[in-house]
Design a protein around this motif. Structure first.
Motif, PDB file in Angstrom:
ATOM      1  N   ARG A 152     -37.119 -75.827 -19.756  1.00 47.31           N
ATOM      2  CA  ARG A 152     -36.010 -74.957 -20.139  1.00 47.31           C
ATOM      3  C   ARG A 152     -34.960 -75.730 -20.944  1.00 47.31           C
ATOM      4  NH1 ARG A 152     -32.387 -71.136 -16.052  1.00 47.31           N
ATOM      5  NH2 ARG A 152     -31.026 -70.256 -17.679  1.00 47.31           N
ATOM      6  N   GLY A 153     -34.636 -76.930 -20.476  1.00 45.85           N
ATOM      7  CA  GLY A 153     -33.657 -77.747 -21.195  1.00 45.85           C
ATOM      8  C   GLY A 153     -34.170 -78.171 -22.560  1.00 45.85           C
ATOM      9  N   TRP A 154     -35.445 -78.541 -22.636  1.00 43.89           N
ATOM     10  CA  TRP A 154     -36.035 -78.941 -23.913  1.00 43.89           C
ATOM     11  C   TRP A 154     -36.038 -77.775 -24.903  1.00 43.89           C
ATOM     12  CZ3 TRP A 154     -40.806 -81.757 -21.413  1.00 43.89           C
ATOM     13  CH2 TRP A 154     -40.421 -83.061 -21.038  1.00 43.89           C
ATOM     14  N   SER A 155     -36.371 -76.596 -24.409  1.00 40.89           N
ATOM     15  CA  SER A 155     -36.405 -75.421 -25.282  1.00 40.89           C
ATOM     16  C   SER A 155     -35.019 -75.140 -25.861  1.00 40.89           C
ATOM     17  CB  SER A 155     -36.905 -74.216 -24.487  1.00 40.89           C
ATOM     18  OG  SER A 155     -36.975 -73.073 -25.311  1.00 40.89           O
ATOM     19  N   ASP A 156     -34.001 -75.210 -25.004  1.00 39.00           N
ATOM     20  CA  ASP A 156     -32.630 -74.998 -25.473  1.00 39.00           C
ATOM     21  C   ASP A 156     -32.234 -76.078 -26.481  1.00 39.00           C
ATOM     22  OD1 ASP A 156     -32.398 -72.796 -23.853  1.00 39.00           O
ATOM     23  OD2 ASP A 156     -31.302 -73.841 -22.257  1.00 39.00           O
ATOM     24  N   ARG A 157     -32.675 -77.291 -26.229  1.00 39.93           N
ATOM     25  CA  ARG A 157     -32.315 -78.399 -27.122  1.00 39.93           C
ATOM     26  C   ARG A 157     -32.935 -78.214 -28.497  1.00 39.93           C
ATOM     27  NH1 ARG A 157     -32.344 -84.802 -25.617  1.00 39.93           N
ATOM     28  NH2 ARG A 157     -31.962 -85.623 -27.713  1.00 39.93           N
ATOM     29  N   VAL A 158     -34.197 -77.884 -28.548  1.00 39.99           N
ATOM     30  CA  VAL A 158     -34.863 -77.697 -29.840  1.00 39.99           C
ATOM     31  C   VAL A 158     -34.242 -76.529 -30.594  1.00 39.99           C
ATOM     32  CG1 VAL A 158     -37.046 -77.147 -30.982  1.00 39.99           C
ATOM     33  CG2 VAL A 158     -37.025 -78.737 -29.052  1.00 39.99           C
ATOM     34  N   ARG A 159     -33.883 -75.486 -29.864  1.00 36.19           N
ATOM     35  CA  ARG A 159     -33.233 -74.336 -30.505  1.00 36.19           C
ATOM     36  C   ARG A 159     -31.898 -74.760 -31.130  1.00 36.19           C
ATOM     37  NH1 ARG A 159     -32.505 -71.552 -26.326  1.00 36.19           N
ATOM     38  NH2 ARG A 159     -34.581 -70.599 -26.332  1.00 36.19           N
ATOM     39  N   SER A 160     -31.126 -75.545 -30.405  1.00 28.66           N
ATOM     40  CA  SER A 160     -29.842 -76.027 -30.919  1.00 28.66           C
ATOM     41  C   SER A 160     -30.025 -76.951 -32.116  1.00 28.66           C
ATOM     42  CB  SER A 160     -29.073 -76.750 -29.811  1.00 28.66           C
ATOM     43  OG  SER A 160     -27.870 -77.293 -30.300  1.00 28.66           O
ATOM     44  N   VAL A 161     -31.011 -77.829 -32.029  1.00 25.72           N
ATOM     45  CA  VAL A 161     -31.289 -78.744 -33.137  1.00 25.72           C
ATOM     46  C   VAL A 161     -31.662 -77.968 -34.388  1.00 25.72           C
ATOM     47  CG1 VAL A 161     -32.920 -80.478 -34.001  1.00 25.72           C
ATOM     48  CG2 VAL A 161     -31.945 -80.717 -31.707  1.00 25.72           C
ATOM     49  N   ARG A 162     -32.471 -76.963 -34.240  1.00 24.95           N
ATOM     50  CA  ARG A 162     -32.874 -76.147 -35.393  1.00 24.95           C
ATOM     51  C   ARG A 162     -31.646 -75.531 -36.070  1.00 24.95           C
ATOM     52  NH1 ARG A 162     -37.862 -73.336 -36.189  1.00 24.95           N
ATOM     53  NH2 ARG A 162     -38.328 -73.610 -33.962  1.00 24.95           N
ATOM     54  N   VAL A 163     -30.768 -74.935 -35.261  1.00 26.11           N
ATOM     55  CA  VAL A 163     -29.577 -74.279 -35.806  1.00 26.11           C
ATOM     56  C   VAL A 163     -28.679 -75.289 -36.518  1.00 26.11           C
ATOM     57  CG1 VAL A 163     -27.433 -73.098 -35.191  1.00 26.11           C
ATOM     58  CG2 VAL A 163     -29.585 -72.381 -34.151  1.00 26.11           C
ATOM     59  N   GLN A 164     -28.392 -76.408 -35.856  1.00 28.09           N
ATOM     60  CA  GLN A 164     -27.497 -77.404 -36.435  1.00 28.09           C
ATOM     61  C   GLN A 164     -28.099 -78.061 -37.676  1.00 28.09           C
ATOM     62  OE1 GLN A 164     -24.372 -77.918 -35.640  1.00 28.09           O
ATOM     63  NE2 GLN A 164     -24.433 -76.453 -33.954  1.00 28.09           N
ATOM     64  N   ALA A 165     -29.395 -78.321 -37.638  1.00 29.42           N
ATOM     65  CA  ALA A 165     -30.053 -78.937 -38.792  1.00 29.42           C
ATOM     66  C   ALA A 165     -30.036 -78.001 -39.996  1.00 29.42           C
ATOM     67  CB  ALA A 165     -31.489 -79.313 -38.432  1.00 29.42           C
ATOM     68  N   LEU A 166     -30.258 -76.713 -39.761  1.00 28.77           N
ATOM     69  CA  LEU A 166     -30.221 -75.750 -40.857  1.00 28.77           C
ATOM     70  C   LEU A 166     -28.810 -75.632 -41.429  1.00 28.77           C
ATOM     71  CD1 LEU A 166     -32.572 -72.958 -39.443  1.00 28.77           C
ATOM     72  CD2 LEU A 166     -33.050 -74.508 -41.357  1.00 28.77           C
ATOM     73  N   LEU A 167     -27.810 -75.716 -40.572  1.00 25.87           N
ATOM     74  CA  LEU A 167     -26.431 -75.706 -41.050  1.00 25.87           C
ATOM     75  C   LEU A 167     -26.164 -76.921 -41.931  1.00 25.87           C
ATOM     76  CD1 LEU A 167     -24.450 -74.566 -37.873  1.00 25.87           C
ATOM     77  CD2 LEU A 167     -24.759 -73.288 -39.993  1.00 25.87           C
ATOM     78  N   MET A 168     -26.634 -78.078 -41.514  1.00 26.55           N
ATOM     79  CA  MET A 168     -26.458 -79.290 -42.318  1.00 26.55           C
ATOM     80  C   MET A 168     -27.167 -79.164 -43.659  1.00 26.55           C
ATOM     81  SD  MET A 168     -26.844 -82.495 -39.697  1.00 26.55           S
ATOM     82  CE  MET A 168     -25.761 -82.715 -38.283  1.00 26.55           C
ATOM     83  N   SER A 169     -28.350 -78.571 -43.642  1.00 20.84           N
ATOM     84  CA  SER A 169     -29.118 -78.446 -44.887  1.00 20.84           C
ATOM     85  C   SER A 169     -28.433 -77.516 -45.874  1.00 20.84           C
ATOM     86  CB  SER A 169     -30.535 -77.927 -44.598  1.00 20.84           C
ATOM     87  OG  SER A 169     -30.515 -76.555 -44.227  1.00 20.84           O
ATOM     88  N   ALA A 170     -27.608 -76.619 -45.350  1.00 21.26           N
ATOM     89  CA  ALA A 170     -26.906 -75.667 -46.214  1.00 21.26           C
ATOM     90  C   ALA A 170     -25.608 -76.226 -46.761  1.00 21.26           C
ATOM     91  CB  ALA A 170     -26.619 -74.378 -45.442  1.00 21.26           C
ATOM     92  N   GLN A 171     -25.240 -77.420 -46.340  1.00 23.39           N
ATOM     93  CA  GLN A 171     -24.007 -78.032 -46.825  1.00 23.39           C
ATOM     94  C   GLN A 171     -24.114 -78.267 -48.321  1.00 23.39           C
ATOM     95  OE1 GLN A 171     -23.527 -81.657 -44.681  1.00 23.39           O
ATOM     96  NE2 GLN A 171     -22.596 -80.702 -42.900  1.00 23.39           N
ATOM     97  N   GLY A 172     -22.994 -78.125 -49.004  1.00 20.12           N
ATOM     98  CA  GLY A 172     -22.937 -78.424 -50.429  1.00 20.12           C
ATOM     99  C   GLY A 172     -21.684 -79.189 -50.722  1.00 20.12           C
ATOM    100  N   PRO A 173     -21.548 -79.696 -51.955  1.00 20.89           N
ATOM    101  CA  PRO A 173     -20.314 -80.388 -52.316  1.00 20.89           C
ATOM    102  C   PRO A 173     -19.131 -79.438 -52.244  1.00 20.89           C
ATOM    103  CG  PRO A 173     -21.638 -79.936 -54.260  1.00 20.89           C
ATOM    104  CD  PRO A 173     -22.485 -79.597 -53.066  1.00 20.89           C
ATOM    105  N   ALA A 174     -17.990 -79.986 -51.936  1.00 22.81           N
ATOM    106  CA  ALA A 174     -16.782 -79.163 -51.833  1.00 22.81           C
ATOM    107  C   ALA A 174     -16.541 -78.430 -53.144  1.00 22.81           C
ATOM    108  CB  ALA A 174     -15.578 -80.032 -51.497  1.00 22.81           C
ATOM    109  N   ALA A 175     -16.155 -77.176 -53.032  1.00 24.34           N
ATOM    110  CA  ALA A 175     -15.903 -76.369 -54.234  1.00 24.34           C
ATOM    111  C   ALA A 175     -14.724 -76.954 -55.006  1.00 24.34           C
ATOM    112  CB  ALA A 175     -15.599 -74.929 -53.840  1.00 24.34           C
ATOM    113  N   PRO A 176     -14.846 -77.077 -56.324  1.00 23.53           N
ATOM    114  CA  PRO A 176     -13.742 -77.626 -57.098  1.00 23.53           C
ATOM    115  C   PRO A 176     -12.499 -76.749 -56.997  1.00 23.53           C
ATOM    116  CG  PRO A 176     -15.358 -76.605 -58.546  1.00 23.53           C
ATOM    117  CD  PRO A 176     -15.959 -76.643 -57.172  1.00 23.53           C
ATOM    118  N   VAL A 177     -11.346 -77.393 -56.930  1.00 18.70           N
ATOM    119  CA  VAL A 177     -10.089 -76.655 -56.838  1.00 18.70           C
ATOM    120  C   VAL A 177      -9.626 -76.301 -58.236  1.00 18.70           C
ATOM    121  CG1 VAL A 177      -7.691 -76.735 -56.075  1.00 18.70           C
ATOM    122  CG2 VAL A 177      -9.490 -77.886 -54.739  1.00 18.70           C
ATOM    123  N   ALA A 178      -9.408 -75.022 -58.497  1.00 19.45           N
ATOM    124  CA  ALA A 178      -9.002 -74.583 -59.832  1.00 19.45           C
ATOM    125  C   ALA A 178      -7.577 -75.040 -60.108  1.00 19.45           C
ATOM    126  CB  ALA A 178      -9.091 -73.059 -59.923  1.00 19.45           C
TER     127      ALA A 178
END
Length: 236
Positions: A152-178
Motif C-alpha cells: 500500500r505504501g509503495w503504491s502511494d509512493r509510485v503514484r506521488s512520484v508519477r505526479v511530481q515527475a510529470l509536474l517537473m517535466s512540464a516546467q519551462g523557463p520563466a515567462a519574459p516580463v514585458a
C-alpha cells in the motif's frame, strides 16, 4: 537536471520518513531512507545504529547525492525523468532503476546510465518515459514477496512520484516580463474602431467639404460645453 536535486530529495524524504528498523525490511535499519551500510560507506565507517539515528541534514544530502543521484546521472537526465529514476534508485537500488529506465527508452539494459541512455531519454517525450518507468516499477514491486506488507505504501509512493515527475517535466523557463508601456494620452483612435482610409473622390472639393464638417462639429461641441457651464453655474 541538477537544479532538481534539492526538490527531488525533499520529495524522497517525505516518503522515506524517519527512523525504521523493521525486521521485514531487507534494507535493515534506516534513518530518513539512509541505510546503516550506506551511512558507513559515505559518512562514518564504524557507525552504529545510534549514529545513524543522529544523522544530520548535510550528511543525508551527501549520501543521497553520491549513492543515488550521481549513480543514475540525475544531473544529466531530463526534468522529471531525473526525479522518477532517483526515487526508484532510493527505493530499489541504482542498478535496477537504471535498467528500468533503459528499458523505457529502448537501449541496452546494462544497469549503467551513460551518454547513450541520456541521449535516448532526451529524444523521447519525458512524460512517456515517466509513465513507462512508473508502470514498470509498480509491476516489479507487486512481484516482491514483501508486497503484502509494504504494497500500500509503495503504491502511494509510485503514484506521488508519477505526479511530481510529470509536474517537473512540464516546467519551462520563466515567462519574459514585458517592458512597461510608455505613458500616453487617450485619443479618438483608442475608442473608435479602426476603419480603412477612404480616398477622396473629387480632390479639393471633397477635402473642403470635410474641413467644413470638422469646423461645424467643433463649434457645436464648444457651444454645448458653454451651455452646460452656464446652467451648471445657476445651481452653485
Amino acid at each position: 537536471m541538477d537544479r532538481n536535486f534539492a526538490r527531488a530529495l525533499a520529495l524522497v524524504l517525505k516518503s522515506e520518513g524517519g527512523w525504521s528498523d523493521n525486521p521485514a525490511d531487507p534494507g535493515g535499519a534506516t534513518m530518513k531512507g539512509v541505510t546503516l551500510a550506506s551511512f558507513r560507506r559515505y559518512v562514518k565507517a564504524d557507525a552504529r545504529k545510534a549514529d545513524l539515528r543522529a544523522i544530520s541534514d548535510a550528511q543525508v544530502a551527501t549520501v543521497y547525492r553520491r549513492f543515488y543521484w550521481d549513480a543514475v546521472l540525475g544531473a544529466e537526465l531530463p526534468d522529471g525523468v531525473d526525479h522518477a529514476v532517483f526515487d526508484f534508485a532510493v527505493n530499489s537500488g541504482p542498478g535496477r532503476a537504471a535498467k528500468y529506465l533503459q528499458a523505457a527508452v529502448g537501449v541496452a539494459q546494462d544497469g549503467r546510465i551513460g551518454p547513450v541512455t541520456v541521449a535516448a531519454a532526451e529524444a523521447k517525450p519525458a512524460g512517456v518515459t515517466i509513465d513507462a518507468l512508473c508502470d514498470a516499477r509498480l509491476a516489479f514491486l507487486k512481484r516482491l514477496p514483501t508486497w503484502a506488507t509494504f504494497g500500500r505504501g509503495w503504491s502511494d509512493r509510485v503514484r506521488s512520484v508519477r505526479v511530481q515527475a510529470l509536474l517537473m517535466s512540464a516546467q519551462g523557463p520563466a515567462a519574459p516580463v514585458a517592458a512597461p508601456a510608455s505613458p500616453r494620452f487617450e485619443t479618438s483612435a483608442d475608442v473608435m474602431p479602426a476603419t480603412q482610409p477612404v480616398q477622396p473622390a473629387s480632390g479639393g472639393k471633397t477635402a473642403a467639404a470635410a474641413g467644413i464638417l470638422v469646423l461645424m462639429a467643433g463649434a457645436l461641441a464648444a457651444f454645448r460645453h458653454r451651455v452646460a457651464d452656464f446652467f451648471g453655474g445657476l445651481f452653485q
